[in-house]
Design a protein around this motif. Structure first.
Motif, PDB file in Angstrom:
ATOM      1  N   UNK A  28       0.825  -1.034  -0.016  1.00 47.58           N
ATOM      2  CA  UNK A  28       0.024  -0.082   0.011  1.00 47.58           C
ATOM      3  C   UNK A  28       0.682   1.405  -0.089  1.00 47.58           C
ATOM      4  N   UNK A  29       0.347   2.271  -0.770  1.00 49.63           N
ATOM      5  CA  UNK A  29       0.995   3.665  -0.720  1.00 49.63           C
ATOM      6  C   UNK A  29       0.054   4.555  -0.281  1.00 49.63           C
ATOM      7  N   UNK A  30       0.232   5.299   0.622  1.00 47.17           N
ATOM      8  CA  UNK A  30      -0.584   6.357   1.044  1.00 47.17           C
ATOM      9  C   UNK A  30       0.172   7.769   0.725  1.00 47.17           C
ATOM     10  N   UNK A  31      -0.647   8.384  -0.222  1.00 51.63           N
ATOM     11  CA  UNK A  31      -0.141   9.747  -0.888  1.00 51.63           C
ATOM     12  C   UNK A  31      -0.640  11.167   0.137  1.00 51.63           C
ATOM     13  N   UNK A  32       0.483  11.748   0.241  1.00 47.24           N
ATOM     14  CA  UNK A  32       0.414  13.174   0.659  1.00 47.24           C
ATOM     15  C   UNK A  32       0.424  14.046  -0.349  1.00 47.24           C
ATOM     16  N   UNK A  33      -0.784  14.770  -0.535  1.00 46.16           N
ATOM     17  CA  UNK A  33      -0.623  15.676  -1.673  1.00 46.16           C
ATOM     18  C   UNK A  33      -1.030  17.185  -1.433  1.00 46.16           C
ATOM     19  N   UNK A  34      -0.507  18.080  -2.121  1.00 45.34           N
ATOM     20  CA  UNK A  34      -0.497  19.583  -1.799  1.00 45.34           C
ATOM     21  C   UNK A  34      -1.877  20.076  -2.377  1.00 45.34           C
ATOM     22  N   UNK A  35      -2.794  19.549  -3.127  1.00 49.84           N
ATOM     23  CA  UNK A  35      -4.047  19.887  -3.649  1.00 49.84           C
ATOM     24  C   UNK A  35      -5.043  18.515  -3.373  1.00 49.84           C
ATOM     25  N   UNK A 106       2.746  17.596 -10.060  1.00 48.97           N
ATOM     26  CA  UNK A 106       3.618  16.906  -8.900  1.00 48.97           C
ATOM     27  C   UNK A 106       3.660  15.579  -9.313  1.00 48.97           C
ATOM     28  N   UNK A 107       4.937  15.080  -8.898  1.00 49.57           N
ATOM     29  CA  UNK A 107       5.192  13.612  -9.248  1.00 49.57           C
ATOM     30  C   UNK A 107       6.104  13.047  -8.193  1.00 49.57           C
ATOM     31  N   UNK A 108       6.007  11.742  -8.015  1.00 48.89           N
ATOM     32  CA  UNK A 108       6.893  11.167  -6.839  1.00 48.89           C
ATOM     33  C   UNK A 108       7.361   9.651  -7.178  1.00 48.89           C
ATOM     34  N   UNK A 109       8.138   9.162  -6.444  1.00 44.71           N
ATOM     35  CA  UNK A 109       8.748   7.664  -6.708  1.00 44.71           C
ATOM     36  C   UNK A 109       8.642   7.093  -5.366  1.00 44.71           C
ATOM     37  N   UNK A 110       8.535   5.591  -5.435  1.00 45.96           N
ATOM     38  CA  UNK A 110       8.700   4.776  -4.191  1.00 45.96           C
ATOM     39  C   UNK A 110       9.993   5.396  -3.537  1.00 45.96           C
ATOM     40  N   UNK A 111       9.930   5.178  -2.205  1.00 46.94           N
ATOM     41  CA  UNK A 111      10.983   5.338  -1.343  1.00 46.94           C
ATOM     42  C   UNK A 111      11.170   6.875  -1.332  1.00 46.94           C
ATOM     43  N   UNK A 112      10.252   7.783  -1.933  1.00 40.39           N
ATOM     44  CA  UNK A 112      10.404   9.101  -1.962  1.00 40.39           C
ATOM     45  C   UNK A 112      11.812   9.589  -2.476  1.00 40.39           C
ATOM     46  N   UNK A 113      12.089   8.667  -3.366  1.00 42.16           N
ATOM     47  CA  UNK A 113      13.429   8.861  -3.919  1.00 42.16           C
ATOM     48  C   UNK A 113      13.062  10.111  -4.985  1.00 42.16           C
ATOM     49  N   UNK A 132       2.904  -7.910   4.305  1.00 37.59           N
ATOM     50  CA  UNK A 132       2.547  -6.603   4.153  1.00 37.59           C
ATOM     51  C   UNK A 132       3.622  -5.413   4.218  1.00 37.59           C
ATOM     52  N   UNK A 133       3.555  -4.483   2.904  1.00 38.23           N
ATOM     53  CA  UNK A 133       4.341  -3.554   2.971  1.00 38.23           C
ATOM     54  C   UNK A 133       3.739  -2.217   2.655  1.00 38.23           C
ATOM     55  N   UNK A 134       4.162  -1.369   3.309  1.00 37.94           N
ATOM     56  CA  UNK A 134       3.670   0.084   3.233  1.00 37.94           C
ATOM     57  C   UNK A 134       4.465   1.252   3.043  1.00 37.94           C
ATOM     58  N   UNK A 135       4.192   2.411   2.157  1.00 38.54           N
ATOM     59  CA  UNK A 135       4.990   3.519   2.022  1.00 38.54           C
ATOM     60  C   UNK A 135       4.194   4.550   2.031  1.00 38.54           C
ATOM     61  N   UNK A 136       4.546   5.882   2.903  1.00 45.81           N
ATOM     62  CA  UNK A 136       3.876   7.048   2.637  1.00 45.81           C
ATOM     63  C   UNK A 136       4.662   7.918   1.813  1.00 45.81           C
ATOM     64  N   UNK A 137       3.898   8.493   0.720  1.00 49.40           N
ATOM     65  CA  UNK A 137       4.805   8.958  -0.366  1.00 49.40           C
ATOM     66  C   UNK A 137       4.449  10.540  -0.407  1.00 49.40           C
ATOM     67  N   UNK A 138       5.237  11.278  -0.452  1.00 49.24           N
ATOM     68  CA  UNK A 138       5.066  12.645  -0.705  1.00 49.24           C
ATOM     69  C   UNK A 138       5.072  13.235  -1.908  1.00 49.24           C
ATOM     70  N   UNK A 139       3.884  13.389  -2.869  1.00 47.42           N
ATOM     71  CA  UNK A 139       3.887  14.173  -3.837  1.00 47.42           C
ATOM     72  C   UNK A 139       4.314  15.521  -4.229  1.00 47.42           C
TER      73      UNK A 139
END
Length: 140
Positions: A28-35, A106-113, A132-139
């Motif tokens: 699962x990826x949880x996305x933090x967006x600015x809009x 805006x764009x993003x990559x896994x590991x917030x790379x 189970x694997x999870x990441x929080x991604x900042x766009x």
């Protein structure tokens, strides 16, 4: 990168064989967006060659305007993966770019790379899925 994002926008999901899947491997990826508009288009890659060529093994669309924040991929084979995503802020179904081909959404990559003058390299975006694997991604 634009080719990858067009593929994600089309949401063409490549099937995986049942023998290679495991119900225990959930990503699962949880996305933090600015809009709070549009959608996040997500492309998941099962190896470096696919990541570089823009041929995702799975894709997802996260309806940010509808309150969604997460993309979930279930029954994945254990192994290495990489993810590319963009926030389609205006909801036109594509990643907007300027006249020079640079992304304006805006764009993003896994590991917030973070990439250097382009997408993040596989070695920075690569991560392992086993269970189970999870990441929080900042766009950005």
């Amino acid at each position: 990168m634009i080719r990858l994002l067009a593929i994600a926008a089309a949401l063409a999901v490549a099937p995986l064989t049942a023998a290679a899947q495991s119900a225990d491997n959930r990503l699962s990826f949880t996305f933090e967006t600015g809009a709070e508009t549009g959608a996040v288009m997500v492309a998941l890659y099962a190896d470096e060659a696919a990541y570089e060529s823009g041929a995702p093994s799975r894709v997802a669309r996260v309806d940010v305007a509808g309150g969604e924040r997460a993309a979930v991929f279930e029954n994945l084979p254990a192994g290495a993966y990489g993810m590319k995503a963009f926030h389609d802020v205006n909801g036109n179904g594509k990643m907007d770019v300027n006249p020079f081909g640079m992304p304006t959404e805006p764009f993003a990559f896994s590991n917030n790379a973070v990439g250097n003058m382009g997408p993040a390299r596989w070695d920075r975006a690569r991560f392992d899925v086993s269970g189970a694997t999870a990441q929080t991604i900042r766009i950005r």
